[in-house]
Scaffold this motif. Structure first.
Motif, short mmCIF file in Angstrom:
data_model
loop_
_atom_site.label_atom_id
_atom_site.label_comp_id
_atom_site.label_asym_id
_atom_site.label_seq_id
_atom_site.Cartn_x
_atom_site.Cartn_y
_atom_site.Cartn_z
N SER A 62 0.81 -1.22 0.00
CA SER A 62 0.00 0.00 0.00
C SER A 62 0.84 1.27 0.00
O SER A 62 0.32 2.34 -0.31
CB SER A 62 -0.95 0.01 1.20
OG SER A 62 -0.21 0.00 2.40
N LYS A 63 2.14 1.17 0.35
CA LYS A 63 2.99 2.35 0.28
C LYS A 63 4.46 1.94 0.20
O LYS A 63 4.81 0.80 0.45
CB LYS A 63 2.75 3.29 1.46
CG LYS A 63 3.33 2.88 2.77
CD LYS A 63 3.06 3.95 3.82
CE LYS A 63 4.20 3.97 4.83
NZ LYS A 63 4.13 5.03 5.77
N GLY A 64 5.29 2.90 -0.19
CA GLY A 64 6.72 2.67 -0.32
C GLY A 64 7.20 2.60 -1.75
O GLY A 64 8.38 2.44 -2.02
N PHE A 65 6.28 2.72 -2.70
CA PHE A 65 6.62 2.61 -4.12
C PHE A 65 6.27 3.90 -4.86
O PHE A 65 5.75 3.87 -5.97
CB PHE A 65 5.90 1.41 -4.74
CG PHE A 65 6.36 0.11 -4.16
CD1 PHE A 65 7.35 -0.62 -4.78
CD2 PHE A 65 5.80 -0.38 -2.99
CE1 PHE A 65 7.79 -1.82 -4.24
CE2 PHE A 65 6.23 -1.57 -2.43
CZ PHE A 65 7.22 -2.30 -3.05
N GLU A 66 6.55 5.03 -4.23
CA GLU A 66 6.21 6.32 -4.82
C GLU A 66 7.07 6.64 -6.04
O GLU A 66 6.61 7.32 -6.96
CB GLU A 66 6.37 7.43 -3.76
CG GLU A 66 5.31 7.41 -2.67
CD GLU A 66 5.55 6.35 -1.59
OE1 GLU A 66 4.60 6.09 -0.84
OE2 GLU A 66 6.65 5.78 -1.51
#
Length: 177
Positions: A76-80
């Motif tokens: 859901s996050k960390g791949f911006e």
């Protein structure tokens, strides 16, 4: 005469049913039931509060009785950074890559800092079928794994884990349990 007709119908039915159900398929059906490995399940929980790195998500490992392991998950996050190259690997306690999952998982970024869900069945990965199972890896060759026996250690503690790398560098990891 009625008894003879009944016997003839019974024998004809028995022969017809024997032909309709090939014994070869029955034998293979029974083979499938012989358990080579125990069914097992493990989870690598990527949570910045409990794991190392900014990635939030989960990867599950489900081993079937043949020893194949289905790996599935979502982040859901960390791949911006959509221009970065991300890799997904399982490493031993010394940081050696045991399995590179990147190509088969084909994780797609969702554009909002997370990923789409992913899933792949790996015939070459098992959890605890043998001493090469990712939950059983304790030795590298015949040398017990420990930080003393590792030739080199990186600054980041990403050994014995499922590791997400960003542009070839350790980025986030979680221990499958």
């Amino acid at each position: 005469m009625a008894k003879l007709n009944f016997l003839a119908v019974f024998l004809l039915t028995l022969i017809t049913n024997s032909i309709a159900f090939p014994t070869d398929e029955l034998v293979h059906t029974l083979d499938k039931r012989s358990n080579k490995c125990p069914c097992a399940f493990a989870v690598a929980d990527f949570d910045p509060k409990n794991s190392n790195g900014p990635v939030k998500g989960i990867i599950t490992f489900a081993q079937d009785e043949s020893g194949a392991t289905t790996v599935a998950g979502i982040f859901s996050k960390g791949f911006e950074d959509t221009n970065a190259t991300y890799e997904y690997q399982i490493k031993d306690d010394c940081g050696n890559v045991l399995h590179d999952l990147t190509k088969e998982l084909n994780v797609q970024l969702s554009g909002d800092g997370g990923t789409e869900s992913f899933r792949h069945k790996f015939d070459s990965i098992n959890l605890n079928c043998d001493n090469k199972g990712i939950l059983n890896v304790q030795t590298l060759g015949k040398v017990p794994l420990s930080k003393r026996n590792c030739k080199s250690l990186s600054k980041r503690d990403d050994k014995g884990n499922v590791v997400v790398s960003k542009n070839g560098e350790g980025y986030s990891n979680a221990k499958p349990t």
